[in-house]
Design an enzyme around this catalytic site. Structure first.
Site, PDB file in Angstrom:
ATOM      1  N   ALA A 237      -0.648   3.447 -14.678  1.00  0.00           N
ATOM      2  CA  ALA A 237      -1.660   3.214 -15.713  1.00  0.00           C
ATOM      3  C   ALA A 237      -3.078   3.227 -15.123  1.00  0.00           C
ATOM      4  O   ALA A 237      -3.256   2.834 -13.969  1.00  0.00           O
ATOM      5  CB  ALA A 237      -1.394   1.860 -16.365  1.00  0.00           C
ATOM      6  N   PRO A 238      -4.090   3.690 -15.884  1.00  0.00           N
ATOM      7  CA  PRO A 238      -4.068   4.083 -17.303  1.00  0.00           C
ATOM      8  C   PRO A 238      -3.596   5.509 -17.576  1.00  0.00           C
ATOM      9  O   PRO A 238      -3.637   5.944 -18.713  1.00  0.00           O
ATOM     10  CB  PRO A 238      -5.523   3.904 -17.732  1.00  0.00           C
ATOM     11  CG  PRO A 238      -6.305   4.178 -16.485  1.00  0.00           C
ATOM     12  CD  PRO A 238      -5.462   3.663 -15.343  1.00  0.00           C
ATOM     13  N   GLY A 240      -4.101   8.899 -15.881  1.00  0.00           N
ATOM     14  CA  GLY A 240      -4.660  10.227 -15.604  1.00  0.00           C
ATOM     15  C   GLY A 240      -3.625  11.147 -14.976  1.00  0.00           C
ATOM     16  O   GLY A 240      -3.487  12.318 -15.365  1.00  0.00           O
ATOM     17  N   ASP A 298       0.527   6.141  -6.604  1.00  0.00           N
ATOM     18  CA  ASP A 298      -0.935   5.950  -6.576  1.00  0.00           C
ATOM     19  C   ASP A 298      -1.175   4.451  -6.465  1.00  0.00           C
ATOM     20  O   ASP A 298      -1.374   3.759  -7.464  1.00  0.00           O
ATOM     21  CB  ASP A 298      -1.522   6.515  -7.883  1.00  0.00           C
ATOM     22  CG  ASP A 298      -3.036   6.431  -7.933  1.00  0.00           C
ATOM     23  OD1 ASP A 298      -3.653   6.212  -6.887  1.00  0.00           O
ATOM     24  OD2 ASP A 298      -3.586   6.592  -9.034  1.00  0.00           O
ATOM     25  N   CYS A 351      -7.417   5.620  -3.602  1.00  0.00           N
ATOM     26  CA  CYS A 351      -8.854   5.935  -3.788  1.00  0.00           C
ATOM     27  C   CYS A 351      -9.679   5.009  -2.902  1.00  0.00           C
ATOM     28  O   CYS A 351     -10.569   4.302  -3.368  1.00  0.00           O
ATOM     29  CB  CYS A 351      -9.267   5.820  -5.256  1.00  0.00           C
ATOM     30  SG  CYS A 351      -9.029   4.190  -5.969  1.00  0.00           S
TER      31      CYS A 351
END
Ligand SMILES: C[S@@+](CC[C@H](N)C(=O)[O-])C[C@H]1O[C@@H](n2cnc3c(N)ncnc32)[C@H](O)[C@@H]1O
Length: 416
Positions: A237-238, A240, A298, A351
């Site tokens: 989530a969210p 992408g 991620d 990230c």
């Protein structure tokens, strides 16, 4: 005393800075509580002032220190009010009289004369235009040690600028024509970069033809092999990356532990007319009872790669937080690795600009898992892979085109 126009926005900015700097909140969380009673324009102004201040604190502090006899404590109200007043002048071009008139009520009953005196001195002297503001010294040192001085200098230049808006299209073949029609540029299949901030007003938003996603954040999903059918998006989530995977035709299972964020993922899928199976679960205890053809992981992280949009990460991501995140990332990776079919790929991404959360997590994992290997990653031309299957996106890449968020991506394959 009648209230001065615009003080409400400044008071909210002051509370937001306190939330970020003293309580470790994100700017978004701090803004939620501080701006509740403001009109939309005042809310936007408060967020802009707090953001502008966070982009420039070391330079603002040098100015303040040059005009005071005794150094003001870092967390004193006088220093924080002075920072946000000067940030308005330097970053937003607010006129001198408005800077002073809206700052003084914030220190009523406190060091009003001191703040008035320092502001008067500095504004009379004239403030320098700073187009490459310094980052907090401990962040600069960390990034200098990891990536070298040119990367620190690029990060300084980038933090002063508003990043462009990147869109990812459901239908890859649409992006070039869209870029041409709307004055944007397409830097990769399905990608458009555009100078705009009015997202909902852009053509195609209502029809769900695209979503907002930094170009760097769109790279990991591009590494999932086209032939993989049953794909797990872990920490989804969210959404992408879930949307990219669903748009590419994979059957996607999206797992996240946050109910609220999964609701946003559901809304995103509805708007873009894409489908995925959503699972609310903690990846450390979830048991899928099957293995997947590919996994995208991620992981939650310090997010220091997003410093252009979220300058508060430079203050929130302290070494103990980075170390704790890295430990958690290693656990998530160990777990996800068990759910991969032999011969299948796992894409790990983060990230973050901290090697502790990227390169070091992967080398520790490989040292413990002889049944896994890195595999070279094929990506758009502008990205260079290290040749061993990892990709590092640093400040400075595509700088003339508006730059990218910092990222680390690794492609791991389970030996067959
Ligand atoms: C970097 S964000 C994911 C962004 C997402 N992949 C995207 O592209 O939009 C990390 C996510 O991990 C989730 N998360 C954190 N701890 C988790 C856990 N133990 N199990 C599952 N999800 C978790 C968070 O709720 C957050 O949504």
């Amino acid at each position: 005393m009648p209230s001065v126009e615009g003080v409400g926005a400044r008071r909210a900015a002051l509370q937001m800075l306190d939330g970020v700097l003293r309580r470790g909140q994100t700017l978004e969380t701090a803004a939620g509580a501080s701006t509740r009673n403001l009109s939309p324009p005042d809310r936007a102004l408060a967020v802009a002032i707090a953001g502008e201040t966070l982009r420039r604190i070391p330079d603002l502090d040098s100015l303040i220190d040059s005009a005071t006899r005794q150094r003001l404590p870092d967390d004193s109200k006088a220093r924080i009010v002075l920072r946000l007043a000067l940030a308005q002048k330097i970053g937003l071009g607010t006129p001198d009289h408005a800077v002073v008139a809206t700052a003084l009520p914030l220190v009523d009953g406190g060091p009003r004369r001191l703040v008035h005196g320092v502001l008067g001195t500095l504004l009379r002297r004239g403030l320098p235009a700073v187009d490459a503001p310094r980052l907090p010294p401990q962040v600069e040192q960390r990034w200098r040690d990891a990536w070298g001085e040119p990367v620190v200098e690029a990060a300084r230049r980038q933090i002063a600028k508003r990043p462009p808006l990147d869109l990812t299209f459901v239908d890859d073949t649409e992006s070039k024509a869209y870029a041409k029609a709307h004055g944007g540029v397409s830097l990769a299949p399905g990608h458009v970069r555009i100078e705009s901030s009015a997202v909902a007003a852009l053509a195609g938003f209502g029809e769900g033809r695209w979503w907002v996603q930094d170009l760097a954040a769109s790279l990991p999903a591009r590494l999932i092999p086209a032939a993989a059918k049953d794909v797990l998006d872990l920490c989804a989530a969210p959404g992408g990356k879930t949307m990219q995977l669903a748009a590419a035709g994979h059957i996607v299972t999206s797992v996240d532990s946050s109910k609220a964020r999964l609701e946003r993922l559901r809304e995103n899928l509805d708007r873009t007319h894409l489908t995925a199976e959503l699972v609310e679960a903690d990846a450390l205890t979830w048991d899928p009872k099957r293995q997947f053809d590919a996994i995208l992981l991620d992981v939650p992280c310090s997010a220091t790669g997003t410093f252009r949009r979220h300058p508060e990460v430079l203050y929130r991501a302290r070494p103990p937080i980075i170390a704790a995140a890295a430990e958690f990332q290693g656990k998530l990776l160990d777990r996800a690795a068990q759910w991969l079919k032999p011969g299948a790929s796992l894409i790990y991404c983060v990230c973050s600009l901290e090697p502790q959360e990227g390169e070091q997590v992967i080398s520790a994992f490989l040292a413990d898992h002889s049944d896994f290997a890195m595999e070279p990653a094929e990506l758009p031309d502008f990205v260079t892979s290290s040749g061993n299957g990892s990709v590092r996106i640093l400040p400075g890449l595509l700088e003339d085109e508006g730059g990218l968020d910092g990222f680390f991506i690794a492609r791991l394959v389970r030996r067959g």
